[in-house]
Design a protein around this motif. Sequence first.
Motif, mmCIF file in Angstrom:
data_model
loop_
_atom_site.group_PDB
_atom_site.id
_atom_site.type_symbol
_atom_site.label_atom_id
_atom_site.label_comp_id
_atom_site.label_asym_id
_atom_site.label_seq_id
_atom_site.Cartn_x
_atom_site.Cartn_y
_atom_site.Cartn_z
ATOM 1 N N LEU A 229 0.801 -1.223 0.000
ATOM 2 C CA LEU A 229 0.000 0.000 0.000
ATOM 3 C C LEU A 229 0.838 1.280 0.000
ATOM 4 N N ASP A 230 2.144 1.174 -0.187
ATOM 5 C CA ASP A 230 3.033 2.335 -0.095
ATOM 6 C C ASP A 230 2.679 3.436 -1.091
ATOM 7 N N LEU A 231 2.158 3.070 -2.258
ATOM 8 C CA LEU A 231 1.931 4.043 -3.327
ATOM 9 C C LEU A 231 0.476 4.466 -3.460
ATOM 10 N N ILE A 232 -0.361 4.040 -2.533
ATOM 11 C CA ILE A 232 -1.801 4.243 -2.706
ATOM 12 C C ILE A 232 -2.185 5.720 -2.663
ATOM 13 N N LYS A 233 -1.474 6.529 -1.879
ATOM 14 C CA LYS A 233 -1.811 7.958 -1.779
ATOM 15 C C LYS A 233 -1.173 8.771 -2.902
ATOM 16 N N ASP A 234 0.115 8.582 -3.113
ATOM 17 C CA ASP A 234 0.828 9.402 -4.093
ATOM 18 C C ASP A 234 0.556 8.997 -5.534
ATOM 19 N N LYS A 235 0.424 7.681 -5.783
ATOM 20 C CA LYS A 235 0.245 7.196 -7.154
ATOM 21 C C LYS A 235 -1.174 6.684 -7.425
ATOM 22 N N GLY A 236 -1.941 6.462 -6.366
ATOM 23 C CA GLY A 236 -3.283 5.905 -6.550
ATOM 24 C C GLY A 236 -3.263 4.462 -7.004
ATOM 25 N N LEU A 237 -2.198 3.724 -6.608
ATOM 26 C CA LEU A 237 -2.023 2.348 -7.060
ATOM 27 C C LEU A 237 -1.623 1.461 -5.891
ATOM 28 N N VAL A 238 -1.981 0.183 -5.997
ATOM 29 C CA VAL A 238 -1.560 -0.842 -5.047
ATOM 30 C C VAL A 238 -0.860 -1.936 -5.837
ATOM 31 N N LEU A 239 0.343 -2.303 -5.402
ATOM 32 C CA LEU A 239 1.085 -3.372 -6.073
ATOM 33 C C LEU A 239 0.790 -4.692 -5.377
ATOM 34 N N MET A 240 0.354 -5.667 -6.143
ATOM 35 C CA MET A 240 0.014 -6.985 -5.594
ATOM 36 C C MET A 240 0.986 -8.019 -6.124
ATOM 37 N N GLN A 241 1.456 -8.898 -5.229
ATOM 38 C CA GLN A 241 2.257 -10.034 -5.658
ATOM 39 C C GLN A 241 1.770 -11.275 -4.920
ATOM 40 N N GLY A 242 1.828 -12.409 -5.601
ATOM 41 C CA GLY A 242 1.368 -13.658 -5.007
ATOM 42 C C GLY A 242 2.332 -14.780 -5.288
ATOM 43 N N GLN A 243 2.237 -15.803 -4.485
ATOM 44 C CA GLN A 243 3.108 -16.969 -4.628
ATOM 45 C C GLN A 243 2.274 -18.232 -4.460
ATOM 46 N N VAL A 244 2.368 -19.124 -5.433
ATOM 47 C CA VAL A 244 1.725 -20.430 -5.362
ATOM 48 C C VAL A 244 2.777 -21.436 -4.921
ATOM 49 N N MET A 245 2.561 -22.062 -3.781
ATOM 50 C CA MET A 245 3.553 -22.988 -3.238
ATOM 51 C C MET A 245 3.562 -24.298 -4.031
ATOM 52 N N GLU A 246 4.737 -24.783 -4.333
ATOM 53 C CA GLU A 246 4.853 -26.056 -5.033
ATOM 54 C C GLU A 246 4.584 -27.213 -4.074
ATOM 55 N N GLY A 247 4.069 -28.294 -4.622
ATOM 56 C CA GLY A 247 3.817 -29.480 -3.812
ATOM 57 C C GLY A 247 2.552 -29.419 -2.979
ATOM 58 N N ARG A 248 1.673 -28.443 -3.254
ATOM 59 C CA ARG A 248 0.424 -28.328 -2.488
ATOM 60 C C ARG A 248 -0.795 -28.709 -3.323
ATOM 61 N N ASN A 249 -0.570 -29.316 -4.480
ATOM 62 C CA ASN A 249 -1.652 -29.804 -5.348
ATOM 63 C C ASN A 249 -2.567 -28.687 -5.837
ATOM 64 N N VAL A 250 -1.992 -27.512 -6.064
ATOM 65 C CA VAL A 250 -2.744 -26.391 -6.619
ATOM 66 C C VAL A 250 -1.956 -25.815 -7.792
ATOM 67 N N GLN A 251 -2.620 -25.684 -8.945
ATOM 68 C CA GLN A 251 -1.979 -25.157 -10.133
ATOM 69 C C GLN A 251 -2.100 -23.631 -10.179
ATOM 70 N N PRO A 252 -1.138 -22.942 -10.808
ATOM 71 C CA PRO A 252 -1.227 -21.483 -10.922
ATOM 72 C C PRO A 252 -2.538 -20.986 -11.516
ATOM 73 N N ASP A 253 -3.088 -21.716 -12.502
ATOM 74 C CA ASP A 253 -4.369 -21.300 -13.089
ATOM 75 C C ASP A 253 -5.485 -21.323 -12.053
ATOM 76 N N HIS A 254 -5.437 -22.300 -11.147
ATOM 77 C CA HIS A 254 -6.443 -22.357 -10.093
ATOM 78 C C HIS A 254 -6.267 -21.187 -9.123
ATOM 79 N N ALA A 255 -5.020 -20.828 -8.837
ATOM 80 C CA ALA A 255 -4.762 -19.686 -7.958
ATOM 81 C C ALA A 255 -5.256 -18.388 -8.609
ATOM 82 N N LYS A 256 -5.065 -18.252 -9.915
ATOM 83 C CA LYS A 256 -5.554 -17.063 -10.625
ATOM 84 C C LYS A 256 -7.074 -16.996 -10.555
ATOM 85 N N TRP A 257 -7.719 -18.143 -10.668
ATOM 86 C CA TRP A 257 -9.173 -18.184 -10.556
ATOM 87 C C TRP A 257 -9.609 -17.719 -9.169
ATOM 88 N N LEU A 258 -8.916 -18.169 -8.137
ATOM 89 C CA LEU A 258 -9.248 -17.761 -6.772
ATOM 90 C C LEU A 258 -9.089 -16.255 -6.598
#
Length: 314
Positions: A229-258
């Motif tokens: 949320l560092d840039l939410i006031k000055d730039k009006g933007l929020v940077l999002m990053q995510g990580q899908v853990m390997e070996g947890r039986n979840v595919q990246p496409d499923h994480a994107k759907w979530l």
Amino acid sequence: MIRIPTLRHVATRSLRCAARGAVQQRRWAQVHDVRFLTTQPSQAILEKYREKLSKKASQEGHGSIDDLKAAYSEKIQEQRKKDSTEGTPVSQPNAPSSFPPSKPAPKKASSSGEKPAIKPLGDILDLEKVAELPEKELTAIWRLRHASSPQTLCAVIPAPAYQAMESLARSNPYFVLPVPHESQGAEMHFMQWTFDPASKTSTVLFTQLAEYKARGEFAQPHTTVTHHLDLIKDKGLVLMQGQVMEGRNVQPDHAKWLVMCLQRFYGGWEQKGDELDGQRKERAEERQKLLEWFTNGDPRFSVEKLLEEAERMG
């Protein structure tokens, strides 16, 4: 885009069979009623390790297992967050010359001598240089940072969209979302929002519902999504990053759907001030009702209604 034309049919059939208690559903087709999930402990884990936990509680001067769990709850949450931030990609070698240089993660220590649970954005990018970039270039840079691994997710979110989601998340921090599997029905996932003012972040943890039901607060998330949320006031933007853990039986496409479902159910696609037509407004209101019903344990919440809304997004 994941299509789910048979999702409601399969899930509805599973619910009916479960209600009759006549058929043992396959694991991938099983749907659970989870309205009161967030208030119930993991009895299976507790019973299995009751003797060991009682002994440990006694050794450390705690009066009961509940006291022991309370004493370690903060450390458990910190460890889960720390696990979720491991494996952040380094900057891309072919990035533009204006790419803000990555900063080495300093070995900060909290008052307890442990590393911070969430890495702040200032430890990832040079915020002074980022502040000078136009939105288009900043978006391209953020995407390049996460392009090297299929297990990563990223987005640049307009402030109004994020603020709409956070407003609902504050009062509804827990929810469940379905992931469709072709010809196999829906698998339910438990999600939880956490907020960390110190690092100016909010994080969403996604855990398979079967895992959460079995292990409770000891369950490990398969996907984490952190909003900076560092840039939410000055730039009006929020940077999002995510990580899908390997070996947890979840595919990246499923994480994107979530993540897409998260944005829809928490109002990220219907921002304040948007002119919604009658049908879009009705659907947004229905999704918010499901969110609130789940939070309040309202009997009007049902998995079937949840699946109906998810099907409309497919």
